[in-house]
Design an enzyme around this catalytic site. Structure first.
Site, PDB file in Angstrom:
ATOM      1  N   ASP A 154       1.196  -1.257   0.032  1.00 28.33           N
ATOM      2  CA  ASP A 154       0.629   0.336   0.226  1.00 28.33           C
ATOM      3  C   ASP A 154       1.305   1.269  -0.131  1.00 28.33           C
ATOM      4  OD1 ASP A 154      -1.935  -2.184   0.974  1.00 28.33           O
ATOM      5  OD2 ASP A 154      -3.085  -0.923   2.139  1.00 28.33           O
TER       6      ASP A 154
ATOM      7  N   LYS B  90      -6.806   3.612  -2.944  1.00 31.33           N
ATOM      8  CA  LYS B  90      -7.307   3.515  -1.523  1.00 31.33           C
ATOM      9  C   LYS B  90      -7.483   5.089  -1.024  1.00 31.33           C
ATOM     10  CE  LYS B  90      -4.966   2.045   2.850  1.00 31.33           C
ATOM     11  NZ  LYS B  90      -4.055   1.147   3.082  1.00 31.33           N
TER      12      LYS B  90
ATOM     13  N   LYS C  78     -10.298   0.212  -2.227  1.00 33.61           N
ATOM     14  CA  LYS C  78     -10.196   0.212  -0.847  1.00 33.61           C
ATOM     15  C   LYS C  78     -10.926   0.900  -0.033  1.00 33.61           C
ATOM     16  CE  LYS C  78      -6.326  -0.891   2.392  1.00 33.61           C
ATOM     17  NZ  LYS C  78      -5.223  -1.909   3.095  1.00 33.61           N
TER      18      LYS C  78
END
Length: 216
Positions: free
Chosen positions: A91, A153, A183
């Protein structure tokens, strides 16, 4: 979605300073509830990988966290080192200075460099949507599509705001047609909030409250 289905898309997250015993507990909970991954700081990757060996739970870590304004070379090194230690998902925080300056070609080039370092490892790109306008969120999503990321995300959980259904919906509209996923992370505390994120386009939930979501 049922709670069992929600569990399968949760990244069980602990990104605050933590003892080894807390990471071990996090991993045990992830295996018990069938979460998608644990998301831990890089110094805990090796322990998490050991605890999750022979399970279906992925080891996720963060790169350029939490501000994203590291150099590209630093992020590439972080990524390669994380994978060497046992990370199976990355991430990465985008360069927020570039995003605020609308320097999208720079953002795209950096995401592409990190994706190259990932190889076959899943790359999720954190936009920190609370700091961006809707137009900037669209541009960030477009940069991630062009760079070959697999996810966008919403948030680090360390800024002034977390995921919102509005941001998730906007991101989903931008990336789902191109095969990328979304996400929702930051501020998802309970089952109803998780359900709302999914209904608005979230494919994965990042939460430190995964157990509470499933037990509610």
């Amino acid at each position: 979605m049922t709670k069992q289905e929600i569990a399968k898309i949760i990244d069980h997250t602990l990104l605050k300073p933590a003892r080894d015993s807390e990471i071990t507990k996090l991993c045990a909970e992830a295996k018990q509830y069938g979460f998608a991954s644990v998301c831990v700081n890089p110094c805990h990757i090796k322990l998490a990988a050991k605890e999750l060996a022979n399970s279906s739970v992925k080891v996720c870590t963060v790169v350029g966290f939490p501000l994203g304004d590291n150099t590209t070379a630093t992020k590439v090194f972080e990524t390669k080192n994380a994978i060497k230690l046992g990370a199976t998902e990355i991430d990465m925080v985008i360069n927020q200075s570039w995003a605020k300056a609308n320097a999208w070609k720079k953002v795209e080039k950096e995401v592409a460099a990190v994706k190259k370092a990932c190889g076959d490892i899943l790359l999720k790109v954190i936009l920190e949507t609370c700091n961006l306008t809707d137009k900037q969120i669209r541009s960030a999503c477009e940069a991630c599509v062009n760079a070959g990321a697999q996810f966008v995300k919403t948030s680090t959980g360390f800024s002034k705001g977390g995921a919102t259904v509005e941001a998730v919906s906007l991101m989903a509209d931008m990336v789902h047609p191109h095969g990328l996923k979304v996400k929702a992370s930051g501020g998802v505390h309970n089952y109803d909030e998780a359900q709302a994120m999914v209904k608005n386009g979230a494919d994965r939930i990042g939460a430190s409250c995964g157990v509470q979501i499933c037990e509610q």
